[in-house]
Design an enzyme around this catalytic site. Sequence first.
Site, PDB file in Angstrom:
ATOM      1  N   ILE A  17       0.709  -1.081  -0.023  1.00 41.48           N
ATOM      2  CA  ILE A  17       0.078   0.053  -0.041  1.00 41.48           C
ATOM      3  C   ILE A  17       0.779   1.291  -0.016  1.00 41.48           C
ATOM      4  CG2 ILE A  17      -1.723   1.297   1.537  1.00 41.48           C
ATOM      5  CD1 ILE A  17      -2.987  -1.286   2.260  1.00 41.48           C
ATOM      6  N   ASP A  63      13.875   3.413  10.788  1.00 38.51           N
ATOM      7  CA  ASP A  63      13.264   2.327  11.513  1.00 38.51           C
ATOM      8  C   ASP A  63      12.140   2.726  12.511  1.00 38.51           C
ATOM      9  OD1 ASP A  63      12.346  -0.117  12.901  1.00 38.51           O
ATOM     10  OD2 ASP A  63      14.157  -0.848  12.893  1.00 38.51           O
ATOM     11  N   TYR A 156      -3.021  -6.388  17.010  1.00 40.88           N
ATOM     12  CA  TYR A 156      -3.292  -5.967  15.632  1.00 40.88           C
ATOM     13  C   TYR A 156      -4.675  -4.991  15.590  1.00 40.88           C
ATOM     14  CZ  TYR A 156      -3.172  -5.371  10.593  1.00 40.88           C
ATOM     15  OH  TYR A 156      -3.242  -4.657   9.349  1.00 40.88           O
TER      16      TYR A 156
END
Length: 271
Positions: A17, A63, A156
Site C-alpha cells: 500500500i 526504522d 493488531y
Amino acid sequence: MTQARPLSLITGASAGIGAAFAHALAARGHNVVLTARRTDRLETLAAELRATHGIDATVLTNDLAEPHAVEQLCRALDERGLQVDWLINNAGYGVPGRFDENDWPVHADFLRVLITAPTELAWRLIGGMRQRGYGRIINVASLAGHVPGTAQHTLYAASKAYMIKFSQSLALENQALGVQVCALCPGFTRSEFHDVTGTRAMMNKLPDLMWQSAQAVVQEGIDAVERGEAVHVTGRVNRTIKALFKLMPDRLALKMSARQSKRYRAQDSST
C-alpha cells in the site's frame, strides 16, 4: 518557504500500500519523501517515480521501531527545507502467535511502529499544516479495527481501533482549518503483509471477492480524505462485513470472529 508542488511523506513506502500511495500521489504531481527500512527498495522506487512522473523523490531510510526515529526523521525534513502537505501513516506489520509467547521487546517494537510513531508524526507535522491552512493525513488502519479481535494477532486489531478513534478526533479538531484526516480501513489487500507473517498459504484459501489490490485501496483513500471523510472502509464486501458485525450482539460477533479466524491462521493447540 513556498513549495512549487505538494509534498507527501509516506511511511512503509517500500512495498504494498505504501508504494501504491507513492505512485498515486506522484501521478497527481506531488513530490514525495519515502521512508522505510529497506534503502535499496526505496531508491529503486524513487528512481522510477522521478523517471515516470518528473517529480522529486527523497529517500530517508528509517526504522520507526527505534525510540527516536520520528524525531530524527522530522529533523532530516527540516534540514532539507521540506514541508509536508500530505502525511501517509502506512508503516505496519503483524506479530503472529499467542500474546505471552512473544518476548516483550517484540510487542514494544510493534506498538512503536503501529501507534506511537504515527501519532508522533501527526503531532510534529500538523502544526505546520494548520499554519499554512492546508494538509491531508491518511492513517492506514484496517477493517480489523471495526470487528472483534482475534486470537494470535493480539495487538493488531487493538492498534487499528486506536488509529480509527485518533483519526476521528484529529479530524474534528482540524476540519475548519483546511486540514483533513482520514482513517483508511482496508480488508484483505494483495501485498507482502501475509508473506511476512507466514500466513500466505492460508490466506490463499480466501475467495477472490474478499481481496482488493493496493491500487484500489489507495484510490479510495485519496478520494475519501479529499471528501473530508474521517473514516473510510474500502470495498463493498468490507463495508458489508462491518455493518453486519455492528448489528450483532457482542457475544455472537465474538464467536463468529473466532470461528472464521481459525480457518486462516496457524493453529495453536492451547487456544
